[in-house]
Design a protein around this motif. Structure first.
Motif, PDB file in Angstrom:
ATOM      1  N   ASP A  68     -39.481   9.332  25.871  1.00 46.97           N
ATOM      2  CA  ASP A  68     -39.342   9.849  24.515  1.00 46.97           C
ATOM      3  C   ASP A  68     -37.929  10.363  24.246  1.00 46.97           C
ATOM      4  OD1 ASP A  68     -41.990   9.298  24.102  1.00 46.97           O
ATOM      5  OD2 ASP A  68     -42.682  11.331  24.571  1.00 46.97           O
ATOM      6  N   THR A 514     -41.338  21.964  32.898  1.00 47.59           N
ATOM      7  CA  THR A 514     -42.166  21.419  31.816  1.00 47.59           C
ATOM      8  C   THR A 514     -43.557  22.035  31.879  1.00 47.59           C
ATOM      9  OG1 THR A 514     -42.933  19.347  30.808  1.00 47.59           O
ATOM     10  CG2 THR A 514     -42.970  19.470  33.201  1.00 47.59           C
ATOM     11  N   LYS A 516     -47.652  22.092  29.529  1.00 47.97           N
ATOM     12  CA  LYS A 516     -48.475  21.502  28.473  1.00 47.97           C
ATOM     13  C   LYS A 516     -48.875  22.566  27.458  1.00 47.97           C
ATOM     14  CE  LYS A 516     -50.593  17.746  31.182  1.00 47.97           C
ATOM     15  NZ  LYS A 516     -51.865  17.196  31.699  1.00 47.97           N
ATOM     16  N   ASN A 518     -51.127  22.800  23.488  1.00 53.25           N
ATOM     17  CA  ASN A 518     -52.051  22.091  22.577  1.00 53.25           C
ATOM     18  C   ASN A 518     -52.868  21.035  23.318  1.00 53.25           C
ATOM     19  OD1 ASN A 518     -50.759  23.560  20.499  1.00 53.25           O
ATOM     20  ND2 ASN A 518     -49.229  21.927  20.246  1.00 53.25           N
ATOM     21  N   GLU A 520     -52.626  18.433  25.698  1.00 54.87           N
ATOM     22  CA  GLU A 520     -51.875  17.504  26.556  1.00 54.87           C
ATOM     23  C   GLU A 520     -50.419  17.311  26.127  1.00 54.87           C
ATOM     24  OE1 GLU A 520     -52.930  16.042  29.388  1.00 54.87           O
ATOM     25  OE2 GLU A 520     -54.712  17.291  29.169  1.00 54.87           O
ATOM     26  N   GLN A 521     -49.957  18.054  25.085  1.00 53.57           N
ATOM     27  CA  GLN A 521     -48.570  17.884  24.637  1.00 53.57           C
ATOM     28  C   GLN A 521     -47.604  18.457  25.670  1.00 53.57           C
ATOM     29  OE1 GLN A 521     -47.657  19.604  20.811  1.00 53.57           O
ATOM     30  NE2 GLN A 521     -45.446  19.293  21.054  1.00 53.57           N
ATOM     31  N   MET A 522     -46.625  17.633  26.083  1.00 53.10           N
ATOM     32  CA  MET A 522     -45.639  18.046  27.082  1.00 53.10           C
ATOM     33  C   MET A 522     -44.426  18.668  26.394  1.00 53.10           C
ATOM     34  SD  MET A 522     -46.847  16.900  30.066  1.00 53.10           S
ATOM     35  CE  MET A 522     -45.435  16.661  31.107  1.00 53.10           C
ATOM     36  N   VAL A 523     -43.953  19.797  26.936  1.00 50.59           N
ATOM     37  CA  VAL A 523     -42.756  20.455  26.425  1.00 50.59           C
ATOM     38  C   VAL A 523     -41.833  20.757  27.601  1.00 50.59           C
ATOM     39  CG1 VAL A 523     -41.820  22.466  25.227  1.00 50.59           C
ATOM     40  CG2 VAL A 523     -44.013  21.512  24.503  1.00 50.59           C
ATOM     41  N   GLU A 569     -41.068  23.139  18.442  1.00 51.71           N
ATOM     42  CA  GLU A 569     -41.391  21.947  19.223  1.00 51.71           C
ATOM     43  C   GLU A 569     -42.901  21.808  19.408  1.00 51.71           C
ATOM     44  OE1 GLU A 569     -40.709  18.501  21.602  1.00 51.71           O
ATOM     45  OE2 GLU A 569     -39.425  19.608  20.208  1.00 51.71           O
ATOM     46  N   ALA A 570     -43.574  22.937  19.639  1.00 53.70           N
ATOM     47  CA  ALA A 570     -45.025  22.907  19.844  1.00 53.70           C
ATOM     48  C   ALA A 570     -45.787  22.715  18.537  1.00 53.70           C
ATOM     49  CB  ALA A 570     -45.473  24.191  20.526  1.00 53.70           C
TER      50      ALA A 570
END
Length: 798
Positions: A68, A514, A516, A518, A520-523, A569-570
């Motif tokens: 991404d 990194t 997760k 929400n 499975e959203q990766m940040v 971002e989240a």
């Protein structure tokens, strides 16, 4: 004949001292500028080229695609790439891994942190760094071996004869252990990307080199030496096959735990290309990474300055031609042909060029220290006498003399002797060439002035922009990790002195990880470990929720703070109470209790990133921040030193002021601001010499016209305006050309900064007024002289 030409040329130059000095000075400035830039570019392209096996040395690098974040260029590698590729890829003769670090070195009772490089024993077989003593093949084989440079040997032992001597260095268990000097190396060349002081063997464990998960740990540089007949493309293909096969199972495990990695494609970066690479930079233990655009910009500036210097010579020589008209007429009447006259004037040109070259070498010697400071170089005048450069200088000398003398000699030798001797000669015509050259000069000068203003205000913006925290009177101490349990006592001892306002702690360096959100959203984010005093001391606001507090014991185990960029971002509308899941550590989940206002934790040249703060007990602190009361620095530093030694007796006491460290982030911009400023000043100065020459030409062409106007009642002001208007028109045309070019270039340059100024109309107004004022002052000097001249003399028939 040639002797006569020389005498005549020399006497003519002495008779017109002011013109000769201006010509020589202008040419010498242009040549000196060119020589300095040649030195700079020569140094840039010479990096790492002293190695005997240069053509066969490559750095292992990779390109990651399919993520991404877009394509990612990676010059780092880990423990596995070197040995795995060397064992399985035909064509690789040897490999060297290089990892940089700092180690505490003890000499008597003094302790000093020194940079070290851990390398494989094949280091001296791959690279051409000569040893003054020791065996290069075996010097790095023993685990307690150390190779030092001659400078370190003199510092530690007072002599370069240090073979077999013992150095006390701190090992991994915080104990000082003896290391034997097995080699003393010559000081590394200035044009080396690898500058070392101390070399030690790199010692990964057998388990680390057997663990396939280490394909995905990147923290060092790996170089390989190919066989002389090896095909680079085939080697890269085999490397990719080895990686794909060997890492397949590990990649499945890693992606299951951390998410998709994309595709990694390995390649080889030639050592000769590393210094100027824009993708795979020379860092992480390598130094002096540069950008080829610097060489292009400086070369362009040098070329224009030298061109302008030659243009001035042409203008001034033509301006003086009326005074030599009779000389030319007499020479033609007595039998001199055009070829002989051209040779005479070309001879004068080369005499001036010779004098200018001599003066240019003197100027280079005088300004070289300043240039080194601006360019972060250590150049010396002796570098100019490289055999290739000497040939280049001779060519430059010939071209300069020819370009500066050819056009004037062509014009002057073509005068009609009858018209000259009967005073019917005049310099008529539109003089499009001279006018075009003036426009070119001032277009460049105006461009550089606007660029200087843009760079100056962007630099001021960077250094005065509010960082989002208070860095004044703030001292940063680097030290070994200290546990949360010991920080209370350390803090209390530091604050026992009235000069200390507050103390806080955070982790060493900048951690990235990194998690997760929400589901499975990766940040990806910067991971900060701090205490409850960190945000209040730095005056960083908590815009939602609350700060960490001892009143909530769970803050050290299950609570985190995030910054506004993290929230964005989240995609959280209400961040308080949201969960952050470090899924790769079993059961490690945190609740967001507060949102921190975005602040510049890095340089303003980088966009504020995503941040998360924790008070996790198992994360040690490696940095102490001490706030000093204003005006109490001396007392505070003495107290801090005493307390530091109490808690870290085996570590060197070193500190930095946070505001000074922040200013150093913009040293590159500051130096380029000065370089462009000097270029603009030099260009405008030489351009004004040319403008002065044309003003003299104009005044001499219109001598009788001025006399008639004055007889008919024209004032001095009227005559000055008459002589100045035409030149100011040329300057205005140059501004019309320069402003859009400078606007486009300025906006393009500013695009590289996430936080930047807007280019405003007043910047162009300042530049325009400056250029017009300087030009008017230059032209008026001779215009006034012509305007106040006695009209009787102007109208007198010679």
């Amino acid at each position: 004949m040639f002797k006569n030409y020389f005498k005549t040329a020399f006497r003519n130059l002495l008779r017109n001292k002011i013109y000769s000095i201006i010509n020589i000075l202008g040419l010498s400035m242009g040549l000196a500028c060119g020589m300095l830039i040649i030195l700079y570019v020569k140094d840039e392209v010479s990096y790492d080229r002293f190695h005997d096996r240069l053509d066969n040395i490559y750095r292992v690098s990779s390109l990651q695609t399919g993520t991404d974040r877009g394509d990612s260029y990676n010059a780092y590698s880990g423990y596995l790439q070197g040995p795995r590729f060397a064992a399985s890829v035909s064509g690789i003769k040897a490999f060297v891994r290089i990892q940089s670090d700092m180690k505490d070195v003890k000499k008597g009772v003094d302790i000093k942190a020194m940079p070290i490089h851990q390398v494989d024993s094949s280091f001296f077989s791959v690279f051409s760094f000569p040893l003054l003593s020791g065996n290069p093949k075996t010097a790095l084989m023993a685990p307690d071996a150390v190779v030092i440079t001659e400078d370190v040997a003199k510092e530690q032992f007072g002599t370069v004869d240090a073979l077999g001597k013992i150095m006390m260095m701190k090992s991994g268990d915080d104990e000082f252990k003896p290391y034997t000097v097995t080699g003393v190396a010559k000081k590394t060349p200035e044009n080396s990307s690898l500058k070392f002081s101390i070399l030690m063997p790199i010692r990964p464990t057998a388990a680390e080199e057997a663990n396939d998960d280490n394909w995905f740990n990147f923290f060092l540089n790996t170089f390989v030496l190919l066989e002389p007949d090896a095909d680079r493309t085939q080697v890269e293909t085999q490397m990719q096959e080895v990686y794909t096969t060997s890492s397949a199972e590990a990649k499945v495990r890693q992606e299951k735990q951390y998410g998709p990695f994309g595709k990694t494609v390995y390649n080889l970066q030639p050592l000769a290309e590393m210094h100027l690479s824009t993708h795979y930079r020379a860092d992480n233990g390598l130094t002096d990474a540069s950008n080829p655009v610097f060489s292009y910009i400086l070369s362009g500036i040098a070329a224009f300055v030298l061109l302008i210097a030659c243009i001035n010579f042409i203008n001034l020589t033509i301006a003086r031609s009326l005074k030599r008209a009779k000389e030319i007429g007499i020479r033609k009447v007595v039998g001199g042909d055009r070829r002989q006259l051209m040779m005479q004037f070309m001879g004068e040109s080369f005499i001036l060029s010779t004098a200018a070259f001599i003066l240019a070498f003197i100027l280079v010697q005088l300004v070289l220290p300043v240039f080194n400071e601006l360019s972060n170089k250590a150049l010396a005048i002796r570098y100019l006498f490289d055999s290739g450069l000497v040939g280049g200088y001779l060519l430059l000398y010939i071209l300069t003399g020819f370009l500066a003398g050819f056009y004037p000699s062509l014009v002057l030798s073509g005068y009609d002797p009858v018209k000259v001797l009967y005073n019917r000669f005049s310099l008529s015509g539109k003089n499009y060439l001279q006018k075009g050259l003036v426009i070119l000069q001032f277009t460049l000068a105006s461009f550089l002035i606007i660029s200087t203003i843009t760079i100056y205000y962007q630099f001021r913006y960077l250094t005065t922009r509010q960082l989002g925290y208070d860095d004044s009177e703030l001292i940063v101490l680097q030290h070994n990790g200290i546990s949360h349990q010991r920080t209370d006592a350390f803090r209390a001892d530091l604050m026992s002195n009235a000069a200390i306002a507050d103390v806080t702690f955070k982790n060493q360096g900048q951690w990235m990880t990194t998690a997760k959100v929400n589901g499975e959203q990766m940040v990806n984010f910067v991971y900060e470990t701090v205490d409850e005093h960190y945000l209040p001391l730095l005056k960083i606001p908590v815009v939602k929720g609350r700060n960490f507090s001892r009143a909530f014991p769970s803050d050290s185990t299950h609570a985190v703070l995030v910054n506004e960029a993290f929230v964005k971002e989240a995609g959280w509308k209400d961040p308080i109470g949201q969960e952050v899941n470090f899924w790769y550590n079993a059961g490690e989940k945190y609740t967001v209790v507060g949102v921190v206002k975005d602040y510049h934790y890095g340089p303003v040249t980088r966009k504020i990133g995503i941040q998360l703060f924790t008070m996790k007990n198992s994360n040690n602190f490696g940095k102490t921040l001490v706030k000093i009361k204003p005006g109490r620095e001396t007392t505070a530093l003495q107290h801090i030193a005493a307390i530091y030694k109490k808690y870290f007796p085996l570590s060197p006491y070193e500190y930095t002021f946070m505001n000074e460290a922040n200013r150093k982030n913009y040293e590159s911009e500051a130096k380029w601001k000065q370089i462009i400023l000097f270029s603009a000043v030099l260009t405008i100065f030489i351009s004004c010499i040319g403008l002065f020459g044309l003003s003299v030409l104009s005044a001499e062409k219109r001598t009788k016209e001025i006399g008639i106007r004055k007889v008919l009642g024209a004032s001095v002001t009227t005559v000055v305006r008459l002589l100045s208007t035409d030149f100011l028109k040329l300057v205005v045309i140059s501004l019309v050309l320069a402003i859009p070019l400078a606007w486009m270039a300025g906006n393009k340059w500013l695009e590289s900064y996430p936080y930047r100024i807007a280019i405003s109309w007043w910047m162009f107004a300042i530049a325009a007024l400056s250029v017009v004022a300087i030009a008017l002052l230059t032209v008026s000097f001779y215009a006034v002289k012509a305007a106040v001249a006695d009209p009787v003399k102007s109208l007198k028939i010679d």
